[in-house]
Structures are given as structure tokens and as C-alpha cells.
Design a protein around this motif. Structure first.
Motif, PDB file in Angstrom:
ATOM      1  N   LYS A 195       5.908  10.675   1.780  1.00  0.00           N
ATOM      2  CA  LYS A 195       5.082  11.043   0.628  1.00  0.00           C
ATOM      3  C   LYS A 195       5.448  10.202  -0.568  1.00  0.00           C
ATOM      4  CE  LYS A 195       3.308  15.634   1.320  1.00  0.00           C
ATOM      5  NZ  LYS A 195       3.473  17.059   1.059  1.00  0.00           N
ATOM      6  N   GLU A 196       4.431   9.608  -1.202  1.00  0.00           N
ATOM      7  CA  GLU A 196       4.711   8.809  -2.389  1.00  0.00           C
ATOM      8  C   GLU A 196       3.445   8.576  -3.190  1.00  0.00           C
ATOM      9  OE1 GLU A 196       6.120   4.946  -1.499  1.00  0.00           O
ATOM     10  OE2 GLU A 196       4.293   4.299  -0.501  1.00  0.00           O
ATOM     11  N   LYS A 197       3.673   8.164  -4.443  1.00  0.00           N
ATOM     12  CA  LYS A 197       2.518   7.902  -5.313  1.00  0.00           C
ATOM     13  C   LYS A 197       2.364   6.426  -5.631  1.00  0.00           C
ATOM     14  CE  LYS A 197       2.074  12.422  -7.354  1.00  0.00           C
ATOM     15  NZ  LYS A 197       2.793  13.309  -8.266  1.00  0.00           N
TER      16      LYS A 197
ATOM     17  N   CYS B  85       0.830  -1.203   0.000  1.00  0.00           N
ATOM     18  CA  CYS B  85       0.000   0.000   0.000  1.00  0.00           C
ATOM     19  C   CYS B  85       0.863   1.251   0.000  1.00  0.00           C
ATOM     20  CB  CYS B  85      -0.951   0.009   1.199  1.00  0.00           C
ATOM     21  SG  CYS B  85      -0.125   0.272   2.764  1.00  0.00           S
ATOM     22  N   ILE B  86       0.190   2.389  -0.189  1.00  0.00           N
ATOM     23  CA  ILE B  86       0.888   3.677  -0.104  1.00  0.00           C
ATOM     24  C   ILE B  86       1.364   3.870   1.334  1.00  0.00           C
ATOM     25  CG2 ILE B  86       0.579   6.192  -0.286  1.00  0.00           C
ATOM     26  CD1 ILE B  86       0.299   5.023  -3.009  1.00  0.00           C
ATOM     27  N   CYS B  87       2.603   4.257   1.469  1.00  0.00           N
ATOM     28  CA  CYS B  87       3.174   4.397   2.809  1.00  0.00           C
ATOM     29  C   CYS B  87       2.686   5.678   3.477  1.00  0.00           C
ATOM     30  CB  CYS B  87       4.703   4.400   2.714  1.00  0.00           C
ATOM     31  SG  CYS B  87       5.495   4.648   4.298  1.00  0.00           S
TER      32      CYS B  87
ATOM     33  N   ILE C 127       5.297  -9.111   9.460  1.00  0.00           N
ATOM     34  CA  ILE C 127       6.062  -7.865   9.530  1.00  0.00           C
ATOM     35  C   ILE C 127       5.693  -6.954   8.363  1.00  0.00           C
ATOM     36  CG2 ILE C 127       8.077  -8.753  10.775  1.00  0.00           C
ATOM     37  CD1 ILE C 127       9.434  -9.112   8.037  1.00  0.00           C
ATOM     38  N   PHE C 128       6.115  -5.694   8.481  1.00  0.00           N
ATOM     39  CA  PHE C 128       5.951  -4.756   7.367  1.00  0.00           C
ATOM     40  C   PHE C 128       7.279  -4.060   7.116  1.00  0.00           C
ATOM     41  CE2 PHE C 128       5.973  -0.483   9.279  1.00  0.00           C
ATOM     42  CZ  PHE C 128       5.885  -0.795  10.616  1.00  0.00           C
ATOM     43  N   HIS C 129       7.402  -3.546   5.890  1.00  0.00           N
ATOM     44  CA  HIS C 129       8.622  -2.824   5.554  1.00  0.00           C
ATOM     45  C   HIS C 129       8.341  -1.855   4.421  1.00  0.00           C
ATOM     46  CE1 HIS C 129      12.846  -1.981   5.043  1.00  0.00           C
ATOM     47  NE2 HIS C 129      12.702  -2.167   3.732  1.00  0.00           N
ATOM     48  N   CYS C 130       8.895  -0.647   4.523  1.00  0.00           N
ATOM     49  CA  CYS C 130       8.725   0.316   3.435  1.00  0.00           C
ATOM     50  C   CYS C 130      10.033   0.439   2.663  1.00  0.00           C
ATOM     51  CB  CYS C 130       8.325   1.686   3.988  1.00  0.00           C
ATOM     52  SG  CYS C 130       8.255   2.919   2.678  1.00  0.00           S
ATOM     53  N   PHE C 131       9.938   0.201   1.357  1.00  0.00           N
ATOM     54  CA  PHE C 131      11.142   0.290   0.532  1.00  0.00           C
ATOM     55  C   PHE C 131      11.474   1.735   0.177  1.00  0.00           C
ATOM     56  CE2 PHE C 131       9.543  -3.984   0.055  1.00  0.00           C
ATOM     57  CZ  PHE C 131      10.687  -4.721   0.276  1.00  0.00           C
ATOM     58  N   GLY C 132      10.552   2.644   0.531  1.00  0.00           N
ATOM     59  CA  GLY C 132      10.814   4.054   0.265  1.00  0.00           C
ATOM     60  C   GLY C 132      11.544   4.724   1.416  1.00  0.00           C
ATOM     61  N   CYS C 133      10.979   4.644   2.622  1.00  0.00           N
ATOM     62  CA  CYS C 133      11.574   5.371   3.746  1.00  0.00           C
ATOM     63  C   CYS C 133      12.233   4.460   4.772  1.00  0.00           C
ATOM     64  CB  CYS C 133      10.522   6.245   4.422  1.00  0.00           C
ATOM     65  SG  CYS C 133       9.206   5.315   5.212  1.00  0.00           S
TER      66      CYS C 133
END
Ligand SMILES: [Zn+2]
Length: 188
Positions: free
Chosen positions: A36-38, A30-32, A50-56
């Protein structure tokens, strides 16, 4: 068991994420909400919980997720998840009674005594081995060496077993060493 861990084990991170408004796609992405991201770069693993954001780079388990979303600590987060999903972990504060405190202290003393006994017995066996002479040496060296080994490399259960089964023998050795020492002192 730790209450926070217990909640973590009972909860499902996917359900938690959805409850708190994250719209996961079929791949559990999903959108983090933390940067901010699209395009969706926040991804969840149901098998690993678990979860992980590849952006931040944020990541963690369901407790961390709720902590970050609501800006609360892990304890509060676990409590919320527990309430929302009815996980049944008991967060009621238990009143510690003096009886319990007392029992705890008694236990600690017993543990201390046990380790003291272990130390002293090991020392005694070593002295005894060192002093063994003549026929006694032939008769007892193997046993004494075996028990020293057990007291060094054994488990606490082994030591407890030894304490119970060889109590009398240990006392005899103790007496023997004592009389030998007093004899030695008197001949000086
Ligand atoms: Zn992010």
C-alpha cells in the motif's frame, strides 16, 4: 535454450507492465501493486529489463512481474507473455522418441569411453616416462613430457587431436609396457 529465458529476451518489460494495467509515468515509475502506498516507488528499467520497488523490495524481470501479479509460476508466466505478445517461443511439448533416448545413451557412453581413454592414456604416458631409459630416454622424453602436459592442461579438443594423431604410437607404447611388465613378472 531455456524457454523461459527465451521469452524474457524477446519481451519488453515496459509493454508487459502496461498490458497488465500498471500505469507508468515518463520515468517508468508507478504505484506499487504489491504494497500500500500513495507515491510511486515501483520503478522499471527498460535498458536492464528489470523492476524494483523501493517501498517493499520486490523486484525481478518481466517473468517475475507477471508471476507475482497473477500469482502463477515462472513457466506459466512465460507462456502467458509469449501468447499475449506473440513472441513465437514454441511451448508445445515435444514427444521424446525412443530413438532420441537411444541416441542420448549412445552419446553418454561415447563420452564415458572418451574420458576412460583419457585417464588410461595419461596413466600410461606417465608409466612410460618413468620407465624410459638409455637412448630411448634421449629420443622420447621431450615428446612424452609434452603430451603428458597436453593431457593434463589441454582442452578436450587437444585430447581428441592427440587421440587421432598419435593412436598408433600410443598402441606401441601400450604393447611395450605390457611386454616389459610380463618380463618383469617372469623374472620375479
Ligand atoms: Zn512495493
Amino acid at each position: 535454450m531455456n524457454k523461459i529465458k527465451e521469452v524474457k529476451e524477446r519481451a519488453d518489460i515496459i509493454k508487459v507492465a502496461e498490458y497488465f494495467g500498471l500505469r507508468l509515468d515518463r520515468a517508468y515509475k508507478c504505484i506499487c501493486p504489491f504494497h500500500k502506498e500513495k507515491t510511486a516507488s515501483l520503478s522499471f528499467s527498460q535498458s536492464k529489463q528489470i523492476f524494483h520497488c523501493f517501498g517493499c523490495g520486490v523486484g525481478g524481470d518481466c517473468i517475475t512481474l507477471v508471476s507475482k501479479l497473477l500469482n502463477i509460476n515462472a513457466y506459466e508466466s512465460a507462456k502467458q507473455i509469449n501468447d499475449i505478445f506473440g513472441l513465437g517461443v514454441d511451448f508445445e511439448k515435444r514427444k521424446t522418441t525412443w530413438l532420441e533416448v537411444n541416441r542420448y545413451i549412445q552419446e553418454q557412453r561415447a563420452i564415458e569411453r572418451f574420458y576412460k581413454w583419457h585417464n588410461e592414456t595419461l596413466q600410461m604416458m606417465c608409466n612410460y616416462l618413468h620407465d624410459l631409459k638409455g637412448i630411448k630416454k634421449l629420443q622420447q622424453q621431450d615428446a612424452v613430457e609434452y603430451y603428458i602436459d597436453l593431457l593434463i592442461f589441454g582442452t578436450e579438443e587437444d585430447w581428441l587431436w592427440f587421440k587421432k594423431t598419435e593412436e598408433r604410437w600410443c598402441k606401441e607404447i601400450g604393447r611395450e609396457l605390457k611386454t616389459r611388465n610380463t618380463r618383469r613378472v617372469s623374472t620375479l
